[in-house]
Design an enzyme around this catalytic site. Structure first.
Site, mmCIF file in Angstrom:
data_model
loop_
_atom_site.group_PDB
_atom_site.id
_atom_site.type_symbol
_atom_site.label_atom_id
_atom_site.label_comp_id
_atom_site.label_asym_id
_atom_site.label_seq_id
_atom_site.Cartn_x
_atom_site.Cartn_y
_atom_site.Cartn_z
ATOM 1 N N VAL A 153 19.045 -19.642 5.629
ATOM 2 C CA VAL A 153 20.040 -19.103 4.699
ATOM 3 C C VAL A 153 21.291 -18.690 5.456
ATOM 4 O O VAL A 153 21.204 -18.121 6.554
ATOM 5 C CB VAL A 153 19.456 -17.867 3.965
ATOM 6 N N CYS A 154 22.457 -18.978 4.857
ATOM 7 C CA CYS A 154 23.726 -18.462 5.386
ATOM 8 C C CYS A 154 24.596 -18.066 4.204
ATOM 9 O O CYS A 154 24.129 -18.011 3.060
ATOM 10 C CB CYS A 154 24.414 -19.494 6.269
ATOM 11 N N ALA A 155 25.862 -17.809 4.449
ATOM 12 C CA ALA A 155 26.735 -17.315 3.384
ATOM 13 C C ALA A 155 27.044 -18.382 2.337
ATOM 14 O O ALA A 155 26.922 -18.142 1.133
ATOM 15 C CB ALA A 155 28.030 -16.764 3.974
#
Length: 375
Positions: A72-74
């Site tokens: 997961v990232c932004a």
């Protein structure tokens, strides 16, 4: 190995079904600590993306091979690259489509009850941010309550039901998320209602939602009855629907109560908050099913993903409803409060119609948890 894609809906399904998921979050530590994807059976590892630019060798031993792994990232891009590196190292992993931006905007639709003569009430669970919206439908007409800015899901769902949205209501002037109420009302040709005591600075026309006001949906007299319930804001108004459901806005949650400080009026409004919770709500039936505008923790979700509980049960189990000493109550809701929602002043001004930020700015303003509660 192939890199898989997991959508926010996929993650929500795992969350509701309490399935295991191992999440590698590659955002900065401060962003991760502020807000992350939470689930009863979810595990987390936070390693910022910039620490992985030279490879994933140092974390490979920490990644399980017997669980679903999600990176997961932004916004998605960084998680794709890290997932590809893990895949090249022989692991089977997925990345979150759209990143935390998509997680913040996902709405999960849950039917929470049937109403008399064929009506229904639905809850839209904004799982990543803890916001709850509602649609009441009867005889081809619908009302939307506490809508988020993702308006298409409400308009499309009403159309799918064959219902015309005739009324749109906000329980109060929201400070944690941008309301989609006015937009839905404009697109549907519906009436937009707002408590007048919260609307002294708004820059648009609205219908005043006042104590005792009854709005009827459809021909079967499913009334949405207004109940003035100040404390979170000075205008906060609850709705009793079909004499069965209490839509409590941000006054009362399942495991907490509303905070009175988001308009800078904590000391002024604490008495109103206590009066609403300890007097006005006490006059209502214990059998009413409370449907709040937010939830604070994943634990508050029911097995079907909905958020609801009988009022009588909350009077027994919610700590905020069982503080006999007024001084202790005042301290709870005015001291040692959690951080205020991100950009809450800008969000309030947007909901007043004073500013009109573009979509990217709106997304930026809403990043993070709702933080409307104290417990």
């Amino acid at each position: 190995m192939t890199v898989n894609v997991m959508t926010s809906k996929d993650v929500t399904k795992k969350l509701i079904q309490k399935e295991e998921l191992y999440i590698l979050d590659v955002r900065n530590e401060s962003d991760f600590n502020d807000w992350k994807i939470e689930g009863v059976s979810f595990e987390h590892l936070n390693v910022p993306y910039f620490e992985l630019l030279d490879g994933v060798d140092e974390i490979i031993e920490k990644i399980p091979t017997n669980k679903d792994v999600l990176v997961v990232c932004a916004k998605e891009g960084s998680s794709v690259m890290v997932a590809e590196m893990l895949s090249d190292a022989g692991l089977n992993v997925s990345y979150l489509k759209g990143g935390m931006k998509a997680w913040s905007e996902h709405l999960e639709l849950v039917k929470v009850g049937d109403l008399k003569d064929g009506g229904e009430i639905y809850q839209f669970v904004r799982i990543g941010k803890g916001c709850l919206s509602y649609l009441v439908v009867s005889n081809g007409e619908a009302a939307v309550i506490d809508a988020t800015r993702m308006t298409d899901i409400f308009l499309n769902f009403a159309e799918r039901l064959g219902a015309k949205i005739t009324h749109v209501l906000d329980t109060h002037l929201h400070a944690d998320h941008i309301s989609g109420g006015r937009t839905i009302a404009e697109k549907a040709g519906a009436t937009y209602w707002l408590p007048p005591k919260d609307a002294t600075e708004v820059m648009f026309d609205y219908e005043p939602l006042e104590d005792g006001k009854v709005i009827t949906i459809g021909n079967t007299m499913i009334d949405i009855s207004a109940l003035y319930s100040p404390g979170h804001t000075i205008g906060s108004t609850s709705f009793v629907v079909d004499k069965r459901f209490l839509l409590s806005g941000d006054i009362l949650f399942i495991d907490s109560i509303g905070r009175p400080d988001l308009a800078g009026k904590a000391e002024d409004w604490v008495g109103e908050l206590r009066n609403t919770l300890y007097n006005r709500y006490r006059e209502l039936s214990d059998e009413l099913i409370v449907l709040p505008a937010h939830f604070m923790m994943i634990d508050e979700l029911n097995d079907d993903g909905s958020v609801s509980e009988k009022l009588g049960s909350l009077f027994k189990n919610n700590h905020g409803l069982n503080i006999e000493d007024e001084t202790e109550f005042r301290k709870l809701v005015t001291e040692n409060l959690p951080p205020q929602p991100n950009a809450y002043q800008e969000i309030r001004e947007t909901n007043m119609g004073k500013i009109n930020p573009d979509l990217d700015k709106q997304r930026e303003m809403e990043i993070g948890p709702n933080r409307c509660a104290v417990r």
